[in-house]
Design a protein around this motif. Structure first.
Motif, PDB file in Angstrom:
ATOM      1  N   GLY A 278       0.865  -1.170   0.000  1.00 34.52           N
ATOM      2  CA  GLY A 278       0.000   0.000   0.000  1.00 34.52           C
ATOM      3  C   GLY A 278       0.903   1.221   0.000  1.00 34.52           C
ATOM      4  N   HIS A 279       0.314   2.422   0.004  1.00 32.87           N
ATOM      5  CA  HIS A 279       1.188   3.609  -0.025  1.00 32.87           C
ATOM      6  C   HIS A 279       1.268   4.276   1.347  1.00 32.87           C
ATOM      7  N   LEU A 280       2.498   4.616   1.688  1.00 27.38           N
ATOM      8  CA  LEU A 280       2.771   5.141   3.025  1.00 27.38           C
ATOM      9  C   LEU A 280       2.459   6.630   3.128  1.00 27.38           C
ATOM     10  N   ILE A 290      -7.260   5.511   6.545  1.00 29.87           N
ATOM     11  CA  ILE A 290      -7.898   4.663   5.530  1.00 29.87           C
ATOM     12  C   ILE A 290      -7.112   4.720   4.234  1.00 29.87           C
ATOM     13  N   ASP A 291      -6.626   5.898   3.878  1.00 31.49           N
ATOM     14  CA  ASP A 291      -5.920   6.098   2.609  1.00 31.49           C
ATOM     15  C   ASP A 291      -4.526   6.608   2.907  1.00 31.49           C
ATOM     16  N   ASP A 292      -3.547   5.725   3.159  1.00 32.74           N
ATOM     17  CA  ASP A 292      -3.668   4.303   2.926  1.00 32.74           C
ATOM     18  C   ASP A 292      -2.989   3.540   4.063  1.00 32.74           C
ATOM     19  N   GLY A 293      -3.139   4.081   5.293  1.00 34.05           N
ATOM     20  CA  GLY A 293      -2.596   3.350   6.437  1.00 34.05           C
ATOM     21  C   GLY A 293      -3.130   1.935   6.492  1.00 34.05           C
ATOM     22  N   SER A 324       5.077   8.391  -1.905  1.00 33.58           N
ATOM     23  CA  SER A 324       4.568   9.378  -2.865  1.00 33.58           C
ATOM     24  C   SER A 324       3.615   8.802  -3.901  1.00 33.58           C
ATOM     25  N   GLU A 325       2.528   8.232  -3.434  1.00 33.43           N
ATOM     26  CA  GLU A 325       1.486   7.806  -4.371  1.00 33.43           C
ATOM     27  C   GLU A 325       0.525   8.954  -4.675  1.00 33.43           C
ATOM     28  N   GLU A 326       0.300   9.818  -3.688  1.00 33.80           N
ATOM     29  CA  GLU A 326      -0.784  10.794  -3.814  1.00 33.80           C
ATOM     30  C   GLU A 326      -0.439  12.013  -4.663  1.00 33.80           C
ATOM     31  N   VAL A 327       0.721  12.582  -4.442  1.00 34.66           N
ATOM     32  CA  VAL A 327       0.984  13.873  -5.077  1.00 34.66           C
ATOM     33  C   VAL A 327       1.379  13.705  -6.537  1.00 34.66           C
ATOM     34  N   SER A 359      -3.171  -2.539  -2.035  1.00 35.83           N
ATOM     35  CA  SER A 359      -4.385  -2.388  -1.241  1.00 35.83           C
ATOM     36  C   SER A 359      -4.567  -0.902  -0.965  1.00 35.83           C
ATOM     37  N   ASP A 360      -5.531  -0.274  -1.639  1.00 32.09           N
ATOM     38  CA  ASP A 360      -5.706   1.177  -1.496  1.00 32.09           C
ATOM     39  C   ASP A 360      -7.181   1.540  -1.615  1.00 32.09           C
ATOM     40  N   PHE A 361      -8.011   0.744  -0.978  1.00 28.49           N
ATOM     41  CA  PHE A 361      -9.446   1.004  -1.118  1.00 28.49           C
ATOM     42  C   PHE A 361     -10.121   0.873   0.239  1.00 28.49           C
TER      43      PHE A 361
HETATM   44 ZN   LIG Z   1      -4.568   5.964  -1.799  1.00 25.53          ZN
END
Ligand SMILES: [Zn+2]
Length: 376
Positions: A278-280, A290-293, A324-327, A359-361
């Protein structure tokens, strides 16, 4: 329950791929999967990980000190869990920071809206941007405007996100946020405001990334109740809506992010790799439980359960906590900087990657399983 359900899916995947074709082996694999399931239902490792992560580090904006510290903590967790080949792989990242943001209605009914800058947005000039709003109920209505038709105006899109269990409503409105500012700029707009993506009805605005680069305008999300407020305003008044936008958002420094990696080496085909993770990083406006702990915790806990099985998996199972998945990033890359770095630094090993998942949902109960063509 829900964490365990996620974890079971990952565990079953790993065991299924490890199975030999013989019937006796199949029966043994099923039995082991059942044992894994039962242990998962008693196990609380995932919850403890997400609880500690979000409490200790709070928001983990990509490239921030907090994200970097959480990565060091993550590697310590992997070592403590006994994973093999634990590593932090750093890569350069342009740091985006939010700064201040405001949107005010100047007429017909002066008031402030609750807004945030979209992730990756540029700043306004120091004096802000003032203009008449061109308000569209749907994104398509904006796209239908000819080039030059919005010169000097602020484009506003009120489109609702449709609630759907599988997220398809969010998928459908994602271009409103990702591409909206550049589409508005093409038509001459000087600013862009959208209704927050999401189906919530509280007065928080939802950030999320927009495309970065040339030919865009300062971009904001307003809370859903504020979008409804605008709808009522244009019904009550024939006067044009005038707005003032202000933001200091932008890319402020060269920084770095990192992927955190650990694995359980395969017993039969260790060079063949299954990646889970998942993304840290999280957005800066929350702690990203939740997103994405949830995703990083579930996948690490799943690997720990697998590691503790008497029989080792045939292939290597690798957990990656992506950085850095989000930015978004300036061109040519946009999002997914950690995943891009992982792939680019392993071109020779990519053929040995048998399955990759993120897993990111969130962490709700599983309601369906869909695999890509050829997954068998
Ligand atoms: Zn996410």
């Amino acid at each position: 329950m829900s964490l365990s359900a996620r974890l079971l899916a990952a565990s079953a995947l790993a065991l299924g791929l490890a199975a030999a074709p013989a019937v006796a082996q199949d029966a043994r694999t099923v039995r082991e999967a059942e044992q894994l399931r039962d242990r998962a239902l008693r196990d609380n490792v995932a919850y403890e990980l997400v609880s500690e992560l979000t409490t200790r580090f709070g928001p983990r904006l990509a490239g921030s000190d907090s994200e970097q510290a959480s990565a060091r903590w993550g590697a310590d967790q992997f070592r403590a869990m006994g994973f093999d080949n634990v590593a932090i792989e750093e890569f350069p990242l342009a740091l985006w920071t939010r700064g201040e943001a405001s949107v005010e209605i100047l007429s017909p009914f002066p008031q402030s809206l609750t807004v945030v800058s979209l992730g990756g947005s540029i700043a306004t000039p120091a004096e802000g941007i003032e203009g008449e709003a061109a308000i569209f109920e749907t994104y398509q209505q904006l796209l239908d405007q000819p080039e030059g038709s919005l010169t000097g105006k602020i484009a506003v899109v009120l489109q609702d996100t449709v609630q759907a269990q599988d997220g398809r409503g969010y998928g459908a409105t994602s271009p409103v946020r990702g591409n909206g500012p550049t589409e508005a700029a093409k038509r001459g707009a000087v600013g862009y405001v959208l209704r927050s993506l999401g189906t919530h009805d509280h007065r928080f605005a939802h950030t999320g990334a927009t495309r970065v680069g040339e030919g865009t305008v300062p971009a904001f999300a307003m809370s859903p109740p504020d979008a409804d407020q605008l709808r009522r305003m244009i019904r009550l008044s024939d006067q044009p809506v005038r707005m003032r936008l202000f933001s200091t958002a932008g890319f402020t420094a060269d920084s770095k992010s990192q992927n955190v990696i650990g694995e359980v080496r395969g017993s039969g085909a260790p060079d063949e790799v299954i990646v889970i993770g998942g993304h840290l990083d999280s957005w800066d406006l929350g702690t990203g439980a939740i997103d994405d702990g949830a995703g990083v915790a579930i996948t690490a806990a799943a690997l720990k359960l697998i590691e503790d099985m008497p029989r080792k998996p045939r292939r290597t199972i690798r957990v990656v906590w992506w950085g850095s998945e989000e930015v978004s990033q300036p061109p040519p890359a946009q999002g997914l900087a950690g995943a891009r770095f992982y792939a680019a630094s392993r071109t020779a090993e990519m053929a040995n990657h048998v399955a990759v998942s993120e897993s990111d949902f969130g962490a709700g109960p599983i309601y369906s399983l869909t695999l890509p063509a050829g997954a068998a």
